[in-house]
Design a protein around this motif. Structure first.
Motif, PDB file in Angstrom:
ATOM      1  N   SER A 185      -4.119   1.502 -29.113  1.00 24.81           N
ATOM      2  CA  SER A 185      -4.135   2.792 -28.423  1.00 24.81           C
ATOM      3  C   SER A 185      -5.526   3.374 -28.218  1.00 24.81           C
ATOM      4  O   SER A 185      -5.704   4.224 -27.356  1.00 24.81           O
ATOM      5  N   CYS A 186      -6.508   2.934 -28.985  1.00 26.36           N
ATOM      6  CA  CYS A 186      -7.818   3.584 -28.893  1.00 26.36           C
ATOM      7  C   CYS A 186      -8.860   2.776 -28.127  1.00 26.36           C
ATOM      8  O   CYS A 186      -9.842   3.335 -27.650  1.00 26.36           O
ATOM      9  N   GLY A 187      -8.702   1.470 -28.033  1.00 27.61           N
ATOM     10  CA  GLY A 187      -9.619   0.647 -27.254  1.00 27.61           C
ATOM     11  C   GLY A 187     -10.878   0.206 -27.981  1.00 27.61           C
ATOM     12  O   GLY A 187     -11.704  -0.491 -27.390  1.00 27.61           O
ATOM     13  N   ALA A 188     -11.052   0.569 -29.233  1.00 26.72           N
ATOM     14  CA  ALA A 188     -12.261   0.163 -29.961  1.00 26.72           C
ATOM     15  C   ALA A 188     -12.369  -1.354 -30.083  1.00 26.72           C
ATOM     16  O   ALA A 188     -13.459  -1.891 -30.192  1.00 26.72           O
ATOM     17  N   CYS A 189     -11.253  -2.043 -30.035  1.00 24.74           N
ATOM     18  CA  CYS A 189     -11.220  -3.498 -30.229  1.00 24.74           C
ATOM     19  C   CYS A 189     -11.232  -4.278 -28.908  1.00 24.74           C
ATOM     20  O   CYS A 189     -10.939  -5.465 -28.903  1.00 24.74           O
ATOM     21  N   THR A 190     -11.595  -3.621 -27.813  1.00 17.84           N
ATOM     22  CA  THR A 190     -11.532  -4.263 -26.492  1.00 17.84           C
ATOM     23  C   THR A 190     -12.490  -5.449 -26.390  1.00 17.84           C
ATOM     24  O   THR A 190     -13.665  -5.346 -26.712  1.00 17.84           O
ATOM     25  N   VAL A 191     -11.948  -6.563 -25.924  1.00 22.87           N
ATOM     26  CA  VAL A 191     -12.726  -7.755 -25.577  1.00 22.87           C
ATOM     27  C   VAL A 191     -12.211  -8.225 -24.223  1.00 22.87           C
ATOM     28  O   VAL A 191     -11.257  -7.662 -23.685  1.00 22.87           O
ATOM     29  N   HIS A 192     -12.848  -9.229 -23.660  1.00 21.17           N
ATOM     30  CA  HIS A 192     -12.368  -9.798 -22.400  1.00 21.17           C
ATOM     31  C   HIS A 192     -11.644 -11.111 -22.676  1.00 21.17           C
ATOM     32  O   HIS A 192     -12.136 -11.949 -23.428  1.00 21.17           O
ATOM     33  N   LEU A 193     -10.492 -11.255 -22.064  1.00 17.47           N
ATOM     34  CA  LEU A 193      -9.761 -12.514 -22.066  1.00 17.47           C
ATOM     35  C   LEU A 193      -9.670 -12.933 -20.614  1.00 17.47           C
ATOM     36  O   LEU A 193      -9.037 -12.237 -19.806  1.00 17.47           O
ATOM     37  N   ASN A 194     -10.361 -14.016 -20.278  1.00 16.94           N
ATOM     38  CA  ASN A 194     -10.449 -14.456 -18.884  1.00 16.94           C
ATOM     39  C   ASN A 194     -10.897 -13.312 -17.979  1.00 16.94           C
ATOM     40  O   ASN A 194     -10.320 -13.059 -16.924  1.00 16.94           O
ATOM     41  N   ASN A 195     -11.920 -12.608 -18.418  1.00 14.86           N
ATOM     42  CA  ASN A 195     -12.591 -11.520 -17.690  1.00 14.86           C
ATOM     43  C   ASN A 195     -11.775 -10.239 -17.560  1.00 14.86           C
ATOM     44  O   ASN A 195     -12.170  -9.347 -16.819  1.00 14.86           O
ATOM     45  N   ASN A 196     -10.685 -10.140 -18.246  1.00 14.54           N
ATOM     46  CA  ASN A 196      -9.875  -8.929 -18.229  1.00 14.54           C
ATOM     47  C   ASN A 196      -9.925  -8.251 -19.596  1.00 14.54           C
ATOM     48  O   ASN A 196      -9.821  -8.938 -20.620  1.00 14.54           O
ATOM     49  N   PRO A 197     -10.065  -6.931 -19.627  1.00 10.23           N
ATOM     50  CA  PRO A 197     -10.103  -6.263 -20.924  1.00 10.23           C
ATOM     51  C   PRO A 197      -8.744  -6.313 -21.608  1.00 10.23           C
ATOM     52  O   PRO A 197      -7.712  -6.069 -20.977  1.00 10.23           O
TER      53      PRO A 197
END
Length: 154
Positions: free
Chosen positions: A44-56
């Motif tokens: 819910s907060c997005g702190a752990c966002t990474v890209h998987l195949n260029n998508n967040p």
């Protein structure tokens, strides 16, 4: 335990883990990539966002067993190859972070936005980063930094 082959920041890894281990812990605990943060643990907060195949994506809810073969994972450590990414440069120039905890997730979402829309409006930025929460309220500086990164793409 099972062995998974993953590619993170253009480097191949073999990871032995239980199938339900979230990607976040694979990155942090197995690979030592500490730039991706644990925030809420429920995506819910997005702190752990990474890209998987260029998508967040939210890495705290993505199980290692759900990552497709040949998937490319990119973390905050991997967005600038030989130098800082323009978004990172803008973040530094405008002194965006306060506590800084959410910033790697914010930057990852911003980089994904600019890859798809090189000149986003404020509304585009707000929509793309709506899932990234900042307890310090640096949203105005985040928006300005994204516009600055658009002006100085390399």
């Amino acid at each position: 335990m099972k062995t998974y082959s993953i590619t993170v920041n253009r480097k191949p890894y073999e990871v032995e883990a239980e199938p339900d281990v979230p990607l976040l812990w694979i990155l942090r605990d197995y690979l030592g990539l500490k730039g991706t943060k644990f925030g809420c643990g429920i995506a819910s907060c997005g702190a752990c966002t990474v890209h998987l195949n260029n998508n967040p994506v939210r890495s705290c809810q993505l199980r290692i067993s759900a990552i497709p073969a040949n998937a490319k994972i990119t973390t905050i450590e991997g967005i600038g190859e030989d130098a800082l990414h323009p978004v990172q440069k803008a973040w530094i120039e405008l002194q965006v972070p306060q506590c800084g905890y959410c910033q790697s997730g914010q930057i990852m979402s911003a980089v994904a936005l600019l890859a798809k829309k090189p000149m986003p409006s404020d509304q585009d930025i707000d929509a793309a980063l709506a899932g990234n929460l900042c307890r310090c309220g640096t949203y105005d500086r985040i928006r300005k930094a994204i516009h600055l990164a658009c002006e100085n793409p390399k």
